[in-house]
Write a protein that holds these residues in place. Structure first.
Motif, short mmCIF file in Angstrom:
data_model
loop_
_atom_site.label_atom_id
_atom_site.label_comp_id
_atom_site.label_asym_id
_atom_site.label_seq_id
_atom_site.Cartn_x
_atom_site.Cartn_y
_atom_site.Cartn_z
N VAL A 7 63.66 13.09 42.02
CA VAL A 7 63.35 11.57 42.67
C VAL A 7 61.56 12.10 43.57
O VAL A 7 60.88 11.80 43.28
N GLU A 8 61.84 14.14 43.70
CA GLU A 8 60.92 14.53 44.29
C GLU A 8 59.83 14.52 43.44
O GLU A 8 58.65 14.26 43.17
N LEU A 9 60.41 14.88 41.74
CA LEU A 9 59.26 14.54 40.69
C LEU A 9 58.22 13.26 40.58
O LEU A 9 57.98 13.23 40.01
N GLU A 24 64.85 5.33 35.15
CA GLU A 24 66.51 5.18 33.90
C GLU A 24 67.35 5.95 34.33
O GLU A 24 68.53 5.41 35.26
N TYR A 25 66.96 7.43 34.56
CA TYR A 25 67.49 8.40 34.48
C TYR A 25 68.50 7.98 36.57
O TYR A 25 69.16 8.76 36.23
N LEU A 26 67.12 8.34 37.34
CA LEU A 26 67.63 7.48 38.70
C LEU A 26 68.05 6.22 39.23
O LEU A 26 69.08 6.87 40.27
N ARG A 27 68.35 5.30 37.98
CA ARG A 27 69.42 3.80 38.17
C ARG A 27 70.88 5.00 38.16
O ARG A 27 71.93 4.50 38.54
N HIS A 28 71.16 5.79 37.29
CA HIS A 28 72.35 6.71 37.21
C HIS A 28 72.98 7.81 38.22
O HIS A 28 73.83 8.30 38.52
N GLN A 29 71.84 8.60 38.07
CA GLN A 29 71.80 9.49 39.52
C GLN A 29 71.25 9.59 40.51
O GLN A 29 70.05 10.77 40.16
N SER A 30 71.32 8.57 41.12
CA SER A 30 69.85 8.79 42.52
C SER A 30 70.25 9.90 43.30
O SER A 30 69.09 9.74 44.10
#
Length: 129
Positions: free
Chosen positions: A124-126, A112-118
Motif C-alpha cells: 500500500v505504501e509503495l 490487482e495484487y492489493l485487490r487480493h491482499q488489501s
C-alpha cells in the motif's frame, strides 16, 4: 506477458482445461524470462536465445501487471506461488522506473495484487509513493 494478461482477464468467460494450459504456458514463459536480479528479458529467438540483455521498462511493467492479475485471479496454489515469487523479486525495481507507461502498468499490477491482499501495508505504501 500480454498473453497471460488477456488469458487471465478472459478466464471467467472461457473456463476449461485448454485455458488452464494456456495460463501454465504463459506463466512458464515469464518464469523463463525472469532474471536473477528481478528484471525480465523481453525478446527471444526461435532458437530460444535471448536477444536482449534486459527487457524494456514497458515490458517490465506489463509483466508486473499480468502477475498482479494472476495473484488476484488464480485458484491454483502452484500458479499463485510462482506468481508471488516473480512479483516480489521484481519489487525492488519499481521505484527505479522512469517510463510513464511502465509506471502505469506497474501501478495496475500493484492494484490487482492489493485487490487480493488489501492488508499488505508495505505494498500500500509503495503504491502511494
Amino acid at each position: 506477458m500480454r498473453a497471460l494478461l488477456v488469458t487471465l482477464l478472459a478466464q471467467p468467460d472461457f473456463a476449461d482445461k485448454r485455458h488452464d494450459r494456456r495460463i501454465s504456458t504463459y506463466l512458464s514463459y515469464i518464469y523463463y524470462h525472469h532474471r536473477e536480479d528481478g528484471l525480465f528479458h523481453n525478446f527471444m529467438s526461435f532458437q530460444h536465445n535471448f536477444l536482449d540483455e534486459v527487457g524494456s521498462e514497458d515490458s517490465f511493467g506489463r509483466t508486473v501487471w499480468a502477475l498482479g492479475v494472476l495473484l488476484r485471479e488464480t485458484k491454483l496454489t502452484s500458479y499463485y506461488q510462482l506468481g508471488h515469487e516473480l512479483f516480489f523479486r521484481s519489487v525492488p525495481h519499481f521505484k527505479q522506473l522512469r517510463s510513464n507507461r511502465a509506471i502505469a502498468y506497474t501501478i495496475l499490477g500493484i492494484a490487482e495484487y492489493l485487490r487480493h491482499q488489501s492488508n499488505d501495508e508495505v505494498m500500500v505504501e509503495l503504491m502511494r509513493s
